[in-house]
Design a protein around this motif. Sequence first.
Motif, PDB file in Angstrom:
ATOM      1  N   GLY A 240      -2.727 -13.107 -10.037  1.00 48.16           N
ATOM      2  CA  GLY A 240      -3.837 -12.163  -9.995  1.00 48.16           C
ATOM      3  C   GLY A 240      -4.061 -11.565  -8.630  1.00 48.16           C
ATOM      4  N   TRP A 241      -3.701 -12.323  -7.588  1.00 46.38           N
ATOM      5  CA  TRP A 241      -3.937 -11.878  -6.214  1.00 46.38           C
ATOM      6  C   TRP A 241      -3.117 -10.628  -5.858  1.00 46.38           C
ATOM      7  N   PHE A 242      -2.070 -10.353  -6.594  1.00 44.69           N
ATOM      8  CA  PHE A 242      -1.329  -9.113  -6.340  1.00 44.69           C
ATOM      9  C   PHE A 242      -2.190  -7.905  -6.698  1.00 44.69           C
ATOM     10  N   GLY A 243      -3.022  -8.041  -7.715  1.00 41.18           N
ATOM     11  CA  GLY A 243      -3.982  -6.986  -7.989  1.00 41.18           C
ATOM     12  C   GLY A 243      -5.041  -6.917  -6.915  1.00 41.18           C
ATOM     13  N   PHE A 244      -5.460  -8.074  -6.446  1.00 38.75           N
ATOM     14  CA  PHE A 244      -6.463  -8.183  -5.388  1.00 38.75           C
ATOM     15  C   PHE A 244      -5.994  -7.479  -4.112  1.00 38.75           C
ATOM     16  N   ASN A 245      -4.787  -7.800  -3.666  1.00 40.08           N
ATOM     17  CA  ASN A 245      -4.275  -7.263  -2.401  1.00 40.08           C
ATOM     18  C   ASN A 245      -3.574  -5.922  -2.549  1.00 40.08           C
ATOM     19  N   ALA A 246      -2.539  -5.864  -3.382  1.00 42.22           N
ATOM     20  CA  ALA A 246      -1.811  -4.608  -3.546  1.00 42.22           C
ATOM     21  C   ALA A 246      -2.690  -3.551  -4.203  1.00 42.22           C
ATOM     22  N   GLY A 247      -3.616  -3.975  -5.047  1.00 33.59           N
ATOM     23  CA  GLY A 247      -4.532  -3.025  -5.659  1.00 33.59           C
ATOM     24  C   GLY A 247      -5.474  -2.393  -4.665  1.00 33.59           C
ATOM     25  N   SER A 248      -5.717  -3.057  -3.545  1.00 35.76           N
ATOM     26  CA  SER A 248      -6.634  -2.518  -2.540  1.00 35.76           C
ATOM     27  C   SER A 248      -6.078  -1.297  -1.829  1.00 35.76           C
ATOM     28  N   ALA A 249      -4.816  -0.966  -2.078  1.00 40.88           N
ATOM     29  CA  ALA A 249      -4.296   0.321  -1.605  1.00 40.88           C
ATOM     30  C   ALA A 249      -4.935   1.467  -2.373  1.00 40.88           C
ATOM     31  N   LEU A 250      -5.503   1.159  -3.548  1.00 37.24           N
ATOM     32  CA  LEU A 250      -6.146   2.143  -4.428  1.00 37.24           C
ATOM     33  C   LEU A 250      -5.179   3.223  -4.887  1.00 37.24           C
ATOM     34  N   ALA A 251      -3.885   2.920  -4.813  1.00 34.83           N
ATOM     35  CA  ALA A 251      -2.850   3.861  -5.249  1.00 34.83           C
ATOM     36  C   ALA A 251      -1.545   3.100  -5.417  1.00 34.83           C
ATOM     37  N   ALA A 252      -0.641   3.667  -6.190  1.00 34.62           N
ATOM     38  CA  ALA A 252       0.700   3.098  -6.340  1.00 34.62           C
ATOM     39  C   ALA A 252       1.593   3.734  -5.287  1.00 34.62           C
ATOM     40  N   ASN A 253       1.606   3.143  -4.103  1.00 33.69           N
ATOM     41  CA  ASN A 253       2.306   3.760  -2.979  1.00 33.69           C
ATOM     42  C   ASN A 253       2.929   2.707  -2.066  1.00 33.69           C
ATOM     43  N   GLY A 254       3.393   3.156  -0.906  1.00 33.05           N
ATOM     44  CA  GLY A 254       4.040   2.252   0.029  1.00 33.05           C
ATOM     45  C   GLY A 254       3.111   1.187   0.568  1.00 33.05           C
ATOM     46  N   ALA A 255       1.840   1.525   0.765  1.00 31.55           N
ATOM     47  CA  ALA A 255       0.883   0.530   1.250  1.00 31.55           C
ATOM     48  C   ALA A 255       0.737  -0.609   0.247  1.00 31.55           C
ATOM     49  N   ALA A 256       0.755  -0.282  -1.030  1.00 30.65           N
ATOM     50  CA  ALA A 256       0.678  -1.314  -2.065  1.00 30.65           C
ATOM     51  C   ALA A 256       1.914  -2.207  -2.031  1.00 30.65           C
ATOM     52  N   SER A 257       3.075  -1.610  -1.758  1.00 35.28           N
ATOM     53  CA  SER A 257       4.305  -2.408  -1.701  1.00 35.28           C
ATOM     54  C   SER A 257       4.295  -3.354  -0.512  1.00 35.28           C
ATOM     55  N   LEU A 258       3.733  -2.901   0.618  1.00 45.41           N
ATOM     56  CA  LEU A 258       3.614  -3.771   1.788  1.00 45.41           C
ATOM     57  C   LEU A 258       2.680  -4.932   1.489  1.00 45.41           C
ATOM     58  N   ALA A 259       1.545  -4.629   0.863  1.00 44.62           N
ATOM     59  CA  ALA A 259       0.602  -5.686   0.504  1.00 44.62           C
ATOM     60  C   ALA A 259       1.229  -6.672  -0.473  1.00 44.62           C
ATOM     61  N   MET A 260       2.085  -6.185  -1.347  1.00 43.66           N
ATOM     62  CA  MET A 260       2.720  -7.058  -2.339  1.00 43.66           C
ATOM     63  C   MET A 260       3.678  -8.048  -1.675  1.00 43.66           C
ATOM     64  N   ILE A 261       4.554  -7.576  -0.820  1.00 38.40           N
ATOM     65  CA  ILE A 261       5.513  -8.501  -0.210  1.00 38.40           C
ATOM     66  C   ILE A 261       4.805  -9.481   0.708  1.00 38.40           C
ATOM     67  N   ASN A 262       3.752  -9.032   1.390  1.00 35.26           N
ATOM     68  CA  ASN A 262       3.002  -9.945   2.253  1.00 35.26           C
ATOM     69  C   ASN A 262       2.295 -11.024   1.438  1.00 35.26           C
ATOM     70  N   THR A 263       1.834 -10.664   0.238  1.00 40.02           N
ATOM     71  CA  THR A 263       1.189 -11.646  -0.626  1.00 40.02           C
ATOM     72  C   THR A 263       2.192 -12.675  -1.128  1.00 40.02           C
ATOM     73  N   PHE A 264       3.422 -12.276  -1.305  1.00 39.20           N
ATOM     74  CA  PHE A 264       4.479 -13.232  -1.648  1.00 39.20           C
ATOM     75  C   PHE A 264       4.749 -14.196  -0.494  1.00 39.20           C
ATOM     76  N   VAL A 265       5.120 -13.640   0.660  1.00 39.62           N
ATOM     77  CA  VAL A 265       5.696 -14.479   1.718  1.00 39.62           C
ATOM     78  C   VAL A 265       4.659 -15.289   2.479  1.00 39.62           C
ATOM     79  N   ALA A 266       3.470 -14.742   2.718  1.00 41.31           N
ATOM     80  CA  ALA A 266       2.435 -15.513   3.412  1.00 41.31           C
ATOM     81  C   ALA A 266       2.023 -16.717   2.579  1.00 41.31           C
TER      82      ALA A 266
END
Length: 433
Positions: A240-266
């Motif tokens: 669910g946290w991928f929606g929490f973090n990557a969703g906070s980009a408020l768009a399907a874009n590069g910022a969301a992809s950065l938030a997604m990989i960071n949510t994985f690795v951190a």
Amino acid sequence: MNRKFLCGAGALGASLFAAMPAWAQAAATPTIDKGDTAWMLTSTLLVFLMILPGLALFYGGLTRSKNMLSTMTQIGAAASLAMLIWVMWGYTMAFGDGGNAFVAGFGKAFLKGVTPDSVSGTIPEYVFACFQMTFAAITVALVLGSTVERIKFSAVMVFAVIWLTIVYFPIAHMVWAPTGYFFGLGALDYAGGTVVHINAGVSALVAAIILGKRKGFPNEPMPPHSLTLTFVGTGLLWVGWFGFNAGSALAANGAASLAMINTFVATASAGLFWMLAERLAGHKGSALGFCSGVVAGLVAVTPAAGNSGPFGAIVLGAIASIICFLAVSKLKPALGYDDALDAFGVHGIGGIIGAIGTGIVYSPALGGPGKADFDMAHQLIVQIEAVLSTVVISSIGTVIAIFIAKAVTGLRVSSEVELEGLDIGEHGERAYN
């Protein structure tokens, strides 16, 4: 013939020139992007998944079996109440028009003026309102991790109304609204390090201290009754946290992809480093330790999700995990407070580490997305100011909310109910028959 052509061309040109303001106005009108909308609808549901069943199973599994249902019910009911309050006055206080740097105006109370056609960025305003609504719902639910097994259900409901109104809604406005105080200072909080985790963690500590310790704590063993359910809840939280973090980009874009990989690795880093810390402390690496580390990593990366490079996120997750481990295993016993499910030790401490650390990992020299002229010292000052202010507001607001709840409901269950278990005493049913 040529004269007629020239006259016609001139008239057409004049018409086009006259129409230009209308064209410009049409071009400036926000439009809905279907891809962004689809992603934000999905992200909103992912955050809801974090609450039910994610957090309910995570917290429920950590309690004793006699309090399993009461814990889950408190989370579900408090989150539901938050949703209703959000629609009535929460959304307008946080993101409404007007107001000041600390709270917005009340022009959008009961979602006045919000329609299927109104737009927020590139998504329908209803979608934005729903997405932010889930943040409010999970934050008040997180606070309950410190007070389970002894607080009345009625007290939870009264507390939720007051706390959301005087603590959560103003802080959400200050950090995320363009007119908010910390937004204006340039504080970095991508998805809720201050708004959600420091806010909930500090409030949890204050509430636990006022409420008092569970009977038998810390002399009687109070182990989790089902680490299996806790592990399942952990997995649902991570998803669910991928929606929490990557969703906070408020768009399907590069910022969301950065938030997604960071949510994985951190998160992966934090889960493993908590187990390593257990080994270094002379214990076995445990499933509970892994779950605790996962949540600590998710908490720490939340403000940094779109504000860090992947390697910065890995380091941030590891550091937060180790410090949270020390807070839970050393600080809590030393100070003697009964934060039942370590809401402060993980969310409060992890949120502080993440919020301050974001001011470091944002640097382009460390792989962050900051500009070349990024001033780390200035940013750290801003981050620390936001952290300290959130701690103060959360503490004062929680004291007010808890004492109002105490005056109205009595706050704590009787000794008989606490010994029997809140499942039977408060709700008349058992988790397991």
